[in-house]
Design an enzyme around this catalytic site. Sequence first.
Site, PDB file in Angstrom:
ATOM      1  N   VAL A 158      36.517 -23.693 -24.872  1.00  0.00           N
ATOM      2  CA  VAL A 158      35.685 -23.140 -23.807  1.00  0.00           C
ATOM      3  C   VAL A 158      35.569 -24.195 -22.715  1.00  0.00           C
ATOM      4  O   VAL A 158      35.413 -25.380 -23.003  1.00  0.00           O
ATOM      5  CB  VAL A 158      34.276 -22.774 -24.316  1.00  0.00           C
ATOM      6  CG1 VAL A 158      33.448 -22.141 -23.206  1.00  0.00           C
ATOM      7  CG2 VAL A 158      34.359 -21.856 -25.530  1.00  0.00           C
ATOM      8  N   CYS A 159      35.686 -23.754 -21.469  1.00  0.00           N
ATOM      9  CA  CYS A 159      35.457 -24.635 -20.318  1.00  0.00           C
ATOM     10  C   CYS A 159      36.422 -25.835 -20.393  1.00  0.00           C
ATOM     11  O   CYS A 159      37.610 -25.659 -20.623  1.00  0.00           O
ATOM     12  CB  CYS A 159      33.989 -25.049 -20.297  1.00  0.00           C
ATOM     13  SG  CYS A 159      33.401 -25.756 -18.746  1.00  0.00           S
ATOM     14  N   THR A 160      35.897 -27.041 -20.194  1.00  0.00           N
ATOM     15  CA  THR A 160      36.759 -28.231 -20.204  1.00  0.00           C
ATOM     16  C   THR A 160      37.182 -28.631 -21.610  1.00  0.00           C
ATOM     17  O   THR A 160      37.876 -29.641 -21.776  1.00  0.00           O
ATOM     18  CB  THR A 160      36.067 -29.416 -19.512  1.00  0.00           C
ATOM     19  OG1 THR A 160      34.801 -29.655 -20.149  1.00  0.00           O
ATOM     20  CG2 THR A 160      35.848 -29.140 -18.040  1.00  0.00           C
ATOM     21  N   THR A 178      40.528 -23.260 -17.724  1.00  0.00           N
ATOM     22  CA  THR A 178      39.469 -24.246 -17.887  1.00  0.00           C
ATOM     23  C   THR A 178      38.424 -23.988 -16.811  1.00  0.00           C
ATOM     24  O   THR A 178      38.518 -23.001 -16.069  1.00  0.00           O
ATOM     25  CB  THR A 178      40.036 -25.674 -17.803  1.00  0.00           C
ATOM     26  OG1 THR A 178      39.027 -26.616 -18.194  1.00  0.00           O
ATOM     27  CG2 THR A 178      40.525 -26.007 -16.399  1.00  0.00           C
ATOM     28  N   ALA A 208      37.610 -19.933 -19.772  1.00  0.00           N
ATOM     29  CA  ALA A 208      37.220 -20.600 -18.522  1.00  0.00           C
ATOM     30  C   ALA A 208      35.803 -21.160 -18.694  1.00  0.00           C
ATOM     31  O   ALA A 208      35.344 -21.386 -19.812  1.00  0.00           O
ATOM     32  CB  ALA A 208      37.324 -19.626 -17.362  1.00  0.00           C
TER      33      ALA A 208
END
Length: 270
Positions: A158-160, A178, A208
């Site tokens: 998830v995310c970074t 990301t 993202a």
Amino acid sequence: MKGSESASTAKDTSRRAVVRAAVATTGTIAGLAALGTTPGVAATGAAAAGRRSPERGPRIGILLHDGYSLLDPTGPAEILSRLPGATATMLAERRGPVRTDTRDVAVVAARSIDEIDQLDVLVVPGAGERGTREAMGNPVLLDWIRRIDRHTRWTTSVCTGSLVLAAAGLLRGREATTYWASKDFLAPFGATYVPRRYVHSGKFITGAGVSAGQDMALHLAQQIAGDTVAQAIQPAVEYDPEPPFDTGSPDKADPELQQLALRLPADSQK
């Protein structure tokens, strides 16, 4: 009689009952049946009745590293823990509380990574700049991620968190997503950024920024348990976004809002 009927109605409309009813209706779930020969994945019999299967369901490990963003691990955990027979465990280098990027909240890691040598699903959350940088440069974490990935059915982020997977060398030659402001950091690791809520490439599913982890988790639930169960989990957790503003992606926010969007999280982490 009236009181009994009310109690029965309340029971039947509980969140668990919604999922149980959906699973029972399907009889068999194609996704779980397809995974039946995979270690750690159970058939649906006992789970459909609302009980843990004698065989393990999917073993899901959610990696907490210092400075993670709170919704990154907890959003997917809320969804994936509802899969029939699933176990979703928070993991970290050491057992105990691990603090978020703001340092105001901590989530408890029930197991240390030294205690875990195999998972069906790995979820790597993202973090603020400090937490992401430290995780990407942590050889202990990266080595463990690589070892666990050898046996996972699904490796996700998830995310970074996708940058952490990339730093471990797992996304080379793959499409991934990301956090929008971190997209340029994937290319040096050989990954191609795709601006979608989640990107599915082989056994890797990357989400993202922050809230997109819930979209990623629902897609993963579909892959594991089939359409019906995944669709039932969505109303079970009442995930039906209807935000008051339509500025949830950088494409919908003007430059001034984008700058503020970057500044607010950074300020909260000081």
